[in-house]
Design an enzyme around this catalytic site. Sequence first.
Site, PDB file in Angstrom:
ATOM      1  N   LYS A  53       0.843  -1.207   0.000  1.00  0.00           N
ATOM      2  CA  LYS A  53       0.000   0.000   0.000  1.00  0.00           C
ATOM      3  C   LYS A  53       0.874   1.252   0.000  1.00  0.00           C
ATOM      4  O   LYS A  53       0.593   2.220  -0.701  1.00  0.00           O
ATOM      5  CB  LYS A  53      -0.950  -0.021   1.208  1.00  0.00           C
ATOM      6  CG  LYS A  53      -2.060  -1.050   1.042  1.00  0.00           C
ATOM      7  CD  LYS A  53      -2.863  -1.308   2.313  1.00  0.00           C
ATOM      8  CE  LYS A  53      -3.812  -2.482   2.066  1.00  0.00           C
ATOM      9  NZ  LYS A  53      -4.568  -2.889   3.267  1.00  0.00           N
ATOM     10  N   GLN A  97      -4.815  -1.553   9.403  1.00  0.00           N
ATOM     11  CA  GLN A  97      -4.614  -2.871   8.797  1.00  0.00           C
ATOM     12  C   GLN A  97      -5.184  -3.964   9.704  1.00  0.00           C
ATOM     13  O   GLN A  97      -4.878  -4.004  10.892  1.00  0.00           O
ATOM     14  CB  GLN A  97      -3.111  -3.098   8.538  1.00  0.00           C
ATOM     15  CG  GLN A  97      -2.787  -4.392   7.832  1.00  0.00           C
ATOM     16  CD  GLN A  97      -3.361  -4.455   6.407  1.00  0.00           C
ATOM     17  OE1 GLN A  97      -3.275  -3.514   5.644  1.00  0.00           O
ATOM     18  NE2 GLN A  97      -3.998  -5.573   6.086  1.00  0.00           N
ATOM     19  N   ASP A 120     -11.217   2.490   3.585  1.00  0.00           N
ATOM     20  CA  ASP A 120     -11.515   1.064   3.370  1.00  0.00           C
ATOM     21  C   ASP A 120     -13.017   0.841   3.165  1.00  0.00           C
ATOM     22  O   ASP A 120     -13.427  -0.247   2.750  1.00  0.00           O
ATOM     23  CB  ASP A 120     -11.053   0.232   4.578  1.00  0.00           C
ATOM     24  CG  ASP A 120      -9.665  -0.358   4.384  1.00  0.00           C
ATOM     25  OD1 ASP A 120      -9.283  -0.584   3.213  1.00  0.00           O
ATOM     26  OD2 ASP A 120      -8.976  -0.605   5.388  1.00  0.00           O
TER      27      ASP A 120
END
Length: 282
Positions: A53, A97, A120
């Site tokens: 990422k 995460q 997200d």
Amino acid sequence: MDSKIIDGKKISLDIKNEVKEEIEKINKAGGHVRLAVILVGNDSASHVYVRNKKKACEYTGIISDSYELPEETTEDELLSLVDRLNNDESVNGILVQLPLPSHINEDHILMAIDPKKDVDGFHPVNVGSLSIGRPGMVSCTPAGIIELLKRSGVKMDGKKACVIGRSNIVGKPMAMLLLRENCTVTVAHSHTKDLKSVTKQADILIAAVGRPKFITSDYVKEGAVVIDVGMDRDSNGKLCGDVDLADVYDHVEKITPVPGGVGPMTIAMLMRNCLQAYKDKG
Ligand code: NAP
């Protein structure tokens, strides 16, 4: 690449290049797009995901700030970091995460992220917005699959789509997005009776099951488009998908490979969500 194979690597690069171009303009005008990436603990797969990422951020021109916290970080400590980032005007996106260490309640953390910075698309406000057709952040993997279909010239309007899997991060948002594209959508799961007869109806079959090479040709309608979300390991430990590509290949119109299909799209859409968060701030 052969014309049946949907090239996720190429399409994801196109999207990253589009994002990069817009970010160059933002930078020239004195603006910056910033993503805060939080990683707690030592999960090795998570470290790889976060590294990828950050690489994509570098490529597109998004500033990524890393918060790598020790395993023993408490829920309160993590909540106060999220709160600080929520209130930091210079931060556009916040990514935590997953998975988090077991002593931290993931829901508490995800719910604490400002929905406008929830790149997200996991916050209930964003999930709700998707289901009632309002703008918001959409979960990256299913959003990436819609882009794959559109950019491969697959018509969705009026088609029968079947999603196997009903997880909050893939199956459910996938079904909502296909509905938004005017598909007639069926969602199958582990309690579905006679799964093959259900999946065989589908013009577009999305496999998000998490079982290596589970989908063989007897699950697939002749001429269907098959999207393989799975990131599984075969008996030799090699990365593979939920679909047995060699077995279904002759029966499909188009198919995504693993690797090189859905996987690269997830990160590209994350970059696009960061850009969207910046633009929505106005
Ligand atoms: P998950 O939360 O484990 O969900 C799996 C779904 O499959 C569940 O809804 C389950 O049904 C259903 N299922 C399991 N066995 C089945 C069976 N025999 N017949 C029918 N349905 C069955 O997994 P996920 O997080 O959605 O991920 C799915 C796969 O996608 C995994 O391989 C994951 O690694 C991969 N993935 C890839 C990306 C990417 O970027 N490429 C992103 C996310 C996930 P129940 O609900 O009834 O249990």
